[in-house]
Design a protein around this motif. Sequence first.
Motif, mmCIF file in Angstrom:
data_model
loop_
_atom_site.group_PDB
_atom_site.id
_atom_site.type_symbol
_atom_site.label_atom_id
_atom_site.label_comp_id
_atom_site.label_asym_id
_atom_site.label_seq_id
_atom_site.Cartn_x
_atom_site.Cartn_y
_atom_site.Cartn_z
ATOM 1 N N TRP A 13 1.671 20.316 -0.235
ATOM 2 C CA TRP A 13 1.819 18.884 -0.488
ATOM 3 C C TRP A 13 3.275 18.475 -0.383
ATOM 4 O O TRP A 13 3.618 17.434 0.190
ATOM 5 N N ARG A 14 4.162 19.270 -0.927
ATOM 6 C CA ARG A 14 5.597 18.921 -0.892
ATOM 7 C C ARG A 14 6.113 18.874 0.541
ATOM 8 O O ARG A 14 6.900 17.994 0.906
ATOM 9 N N ASP A 15 5.652 19.858 1.355
ATOM 10 C CA ASP A 15 6.110 19.888 2.736
ATOM 11 C C ASP A 15 5.623 18.654 3.497
ATOM 12 O O ASP A 15 6.349 18.062 4.292
ATOM 13 N N ARG A 16 4.353 18.259 3.249
ATOM 14 C CA ARG A 16 3.821 17.084 3.948
ATOM 15 C C ARG A 16 4.584 15.814 3.569
ATOM 16 O O ARG A 16 4.916 14.989 4.418
ATOM 17 N N LYS A 17 4.842 15.653 2.264
ATOM 18 C CA LYS A 17 5.566 14.457 1.822
ATOM 19 C C LYS A 17 6.979 14.416 2.393
ATOM 20 O O LYS A 17 7.483 13.356 2.797
ATOM 21 N N GLU A 43 6.688 13.465 6.080
ATOM 22 C CA GLU A 43 6.374 12.053 6.244
ATOM 23 C C GLU A 43 7.609 11.192 5.999
ATOM 24 O O GLU A 43 7.881 10.230 6.717
ATOM 25 N N LYS A 44 8.385 11.540 4.981
ATOM 26 C CA LYS A 44 9.602 10.777 4.677
ATOM 27 C C LYS A 44 10.593 10.878 5.840
ATOM 28 O O LYS A 44 11.204 9.883 6.255
ATOM 29 N N SER A 45 10.738 12.135 6.388
ATOM 30 C CA SER A 45 11.662 12.307 7.508
ATOM 31 C C SER A 45 11.202 11.535 8.733
ATOM 32 O O SER A 45 12.014 10.950 9.461
ATOM 33 N N ALA A 46 9.858 11.504 8.960
ATOM 34 C CA ALA A 46 9.342 10.775 10.120
ATOM 35 C C ALA A 46 9.579 9.278 9.983
ATOM 36 O O ALA A 46 9.915 8.587 10.958
ATOM 37 N N ARG A 47 9.416 8.729 8.774
ATOM 38 C CA ARG A 47 9.649 7.294 8.562
ATOM 39 C C ARG A 47 11.113 6.940 8.789
ATOM 40 O O ARG A 47 11.436 5.925 9.396
ATOM 41 N N GLU A 48 12.002 7.788 8.264
ATOM 42 C CA GLU A 48 13.428 7.493 8.436
ATOM 43 C C GLU A 48 13.825 7.569 9.909
ATOM 44 O O GLU A 48 14.633 6.775 10.401
ATOM 45 N N ALA A 49 13.233 8.583 10.639
ATOM 46 C CA ALA A 49 13.592 8.734 12.052
ATOM 47 C C ALA A 49 13.097 7.565 12.897
ATOM 48 O O ALA A 49 13.736 7.152 13.867
ATOM 49 N N SER A 50 11.933 6.970 12.519
ATOM 50 C CA SER A 50 11.372 5.870 13.300
ATOM 51 C C SER A 50 11.928 4.517 12.897
ATOM 52 O O SER A 50 11.682 3.505 13.547
ATOM 53 N N GLY A 51 12.675 4.441 11.777
ATOM 54 C CA GLY A 51 13.257 3.188 11.321
ATOM 55 C C GLY A 51 12.276 2.241 10.686
ATOM 56 O O GLY A 51 12.566 1.055 10.552
ATOM 57 N N LEU A 52 11.087 2.726 10.296
ATOM 58 C CA LEU A 52 10.081 1.856 9.707
ATOM 59 C C LEU A 52 10.405 1.498 8.275
ATOM 60 O O LEU A 52 9.961 0.472 7.771
ATOM 61 N N SER A 53 11.117 2.359 7.595
ATOM 62 C CA SER A 53 11.427 2.077 6.195
ATOM 63 C C SER A 53 12.923 1.925 6.040
ATOM 64 O O SER A 53 13.699 2.728 6.529
ATOM 65 N N ARG A 97 13.566 28.411 -12.712
ATOM 66 C CA ARG A 97 12.620 29.075 -11.840
ATOM 67 C C ARG A 97 11.625 28.121 -11.215
ATOM 68 O O ARG A 97 10.996 28.418 -10.207
ATOM 69 N N GLY A 98 11.473 26.955 -11.780
ATOM 70 C CA GLY A 98 10.451 26.037 -11.325
ATOM 71 C C GLY A 98 10.610 25.615 -9.884
ATOM 72 O O GLY A 98 9.648 25.434 -9.164
ATOM 73 N N HIS A 99 11.852 25.459 -9.399
ATOM 74 C CA HIS A 99 12.060 25.040 -8.014
ATOM 75 C C HIS A 99 12.052 26.294 -7.148
ATOM 76 O O HIS A 99 13.024 27.002 -7.050
ATOM 77 N N HIS A 100 10.920 26.561 -6.517
ATOM 78 C CA HIS A 100 10.745 27.836 -5.838
ATOM 79 C C HIS A 100 11.591 27.957 -4.584
ATOM 80 O O HIS A 100 12.051 29.029 -4.249
ATOM 81 N N SER A 101 11.736 26.916 -3.822
ATOM 82 C CA SER A 101 12.432 27.053 -2.548
ATOM 83 C C SER A 101 13.018 25.725 -2.120
ATOM 84 O O SER A 101 12.572 24.662 -2.511
ATOM 85 N N ASP A 102 14.049 25.831 -1.293
ATOM 86 C CA ASP A 102 14.684 24.649 -0.715
ATOM 87 C C ASP A 102 14.216 24.548 0.734
ATOM 88 O O ASP A 102 13.857 25.533 1.351
ATOM 89 N N PHE A 103 14.180 23.320 1.298
ATOM 90 C CA PHE A 103 13.607 23.151 2.619
ATOM 91 C C PHE A 103 14.610 22.483 3.545
ATOM 92 O O PHE A 103 15.426 21.683 3.132
ATOM 93 N N ARG A 104 14.487 22.835 4.825
ATOM 94 C CA ARG A 104 15.280 22.183 5.847
ATOM 95 C C ARG A 104 14.450 22.100 7.123
ATOM 96 O O ARG A 104 13.465 22.813 7.282
ATOM 97 N N LYS A 105 14.839 21.214 8.042
ATOM 98 C CA LYS A 105 14.094 21.000 9.275
ATOM 99 C C LYS A 105 14.774 21.760 10.402
ATOM 100 O O LYS A 105 15.980 21.661 10.616
#
Length: 752
Positions: free
Chosen positions: A28-32, A35-45, A94-102
């Motif tokens: 779920w976190r990866d999808r959100k 989606e946020k990155s796609a919106r920013e890249a398209s300039g919709l938001s 420990r709660g934050h298991h991993s950091d993400f990048r594209k």
Amino acid sequence: MADDGMLLNFEVGSGPIKPQVKFKGGRWRDRKQAEKSAREASGLSEPKSTTEEDSQRSSKRQRTDNNDFDYRPMARQGPRERSYGGDFSTNQSRGHHSDFRKTNGQVISKLFSFNPAQVTELDNKAEEWTAPEATNAPLSDNFASLTISPRLVEELGKLNLERPTAIQKKVIPHMLSNSADAFVQAETGSGKTYSYLLPVLHRVLLLSERGGAQIHRDSGVFAIIVAPTRELAKQTHTVLEQLIRPFPWLVSTAITGGESKKAEKSRIRKGVNFLVATPGRLADHIDNTKALNLSTVRWLILDEGDRLMDLGFEDDLKKTIDELKKVDVSDKLADGTLLKSLPERRVTVLCSATMKMNVQKLGEMSLADATFLAAEKEDNAAQNDEDTAGKAPAQLHQSYSIVPAKLRLVTLISYLKSTFSRRGRTMKAIVFISCADSVDFHYELLRDPNNAEVPTPLTKDAESVAKTVSKAAYITSPASPEVVLHRMHGSLSQPVRTATLKSFSACKLPSLLITTDVSSRGLDIPSVDLVIEYDPAFSFADHIHRVGRTARAGRPGDALLFLLPGTEEGYIKLLQTSAPPTPQPYDSVLQKGMMTKLEFPVETSAAIIDGQNYHDKAETLQLHIEQRLLMDVKRLELARNGFKSHIRAYATHIKEERSHFDISELHLGHTAKSYGLREAPGGIGGGVERKTKKRPFKGSTRDRGKDGGKDGCKDMSRDREQQPMDERSARDVIKMKSMMLMKSGADEFNIG
């Protein structure tokens, strides 16, 4: 109708309407995030103001300094809270298991952040290790000085054995001149096998010293040698066969589990003089083979006594010892030949590298007025607490590397790649892993799927090793373009195990054996340069035997132990009781291993880009492995089974060392990364839990519905992070998790 004052205004811009991309699968976190990155890249938001956005954000989703969302749950309360190190200052729980990048349109997790902090400080100023004088090397004297048969000395010379070791110099004269029981203690690789075989053969040969072959195969069994494993029994029999080659009237045989019992009975009926056996099969033949006459037996040799007891052979050994005590010792053969040169009584020799309590129990059961024989000087013969644990050869260079769980797999590949990059000699290495399922996964991952043909002179064994010997991928280098991969564990059939071990011993190319503890005891494999303990041994005594596969008979050797940050670092103190180990930072291992070009046997979207540093290369390698498993259902299932068996095996360390290997401290998500899995699979202990009819105690995962058992470990980990709990409830969760793994692990993994 009165106007309610509501005005609806639908305004569509002049630009074309872009369809919204629907992201499916994954977490779920990866999808959100995608989606946020796609919106920013398209300039919709359009970006909102900081004040407006903060006012709409949930209290659990706090903004971090780098403008990314942190989906970390609230900090866990309780006595087990730990601190974790990483690349960023925001990494605190420990709660934050991993950091993400594209990367290349994919969302991947970093390996080098949010890892547990290392407790042990490494000494960067430590001097380079220099090998001391070997403690198990041959002495200056030759075998002729021990007054054994010249024919035996000649045969030893053909085997390139000219000088005895310290333990051989003590044991051989004692067994030549005495009829007393003996307890033989010496470190691994010191030549215990020859120390008891040579005097036994010498005294039997004295019966035929005047040229007449008075002794023949049906004269009776003179010596019974008991070994804990089939491999060790067959190796001892091979050594015995080499020594009696010039004496065709003497016959030996090996009786082990996994072989034809009918064929063994036939050989015993024809007559044998020396019997090498495993305990269970020996007890079986004593009960059911009438042709086995014990009246002529003069020597009972119990090799690797500690392992005999560890593997649960106490009842079989007791039966053998009791049956021998019931039979009177014969002083002459059926044809009237007197057995003057043999001991007047039955002699028992117990060999062990350690003096554990179960070995002492075996000694009380089998020995009477025994003489203690050790390689140390007389003033050091008394055993103290440090000596009981056993020691590795002094010339063995032991080192350890504290590697976070997420980085274990890429670090292992990097270390093997740098190892096989050495020029000028053929390298042989052994990797010890805790369970058979994990061995199968790592073998399938590291073998080359495109070229499985391996040149081997053992053509008759080609069919047996078809699935256990293959060419390796990932770990080859310009110095070693071909590396032969072998796998062995106790779940394989005996012919396959024998053929695989023979192939590894005879291999002339650089070779690697991935195995369980079935290969840790007594095996004398020539020219093993390196031992890697990828999973720590279940006891320190097993560790001594594992590393003893190298640095044998005075030769040098290296051993590397992988440890996790945290409680496992306390194991270093145990290592220091044997020899001061050298720390080896995993960063340097990765940097050295990633220097050479990485070649992937299967094409995925992950690829090495020119100019990448070793951190990026390691992450690319990890991403490639994860993608490869997702494309290969067979290897994905092997990875899941290997992970589950590894977790179960982790819970079986001996009680005295369990404080260093605490199952409740193991991070399941990070450990899954070391198996190329993106998430920890559920159902580690669920199968047994669902079948039990006991009422679940409060807080059990079974209280949460039908699927509680299936995803029990994952649910427990999540609940510990999100719910405050007092000390009592935390202890209950830890106890439940350990019990689940212990109950379900008995038949799921194999350690030999």
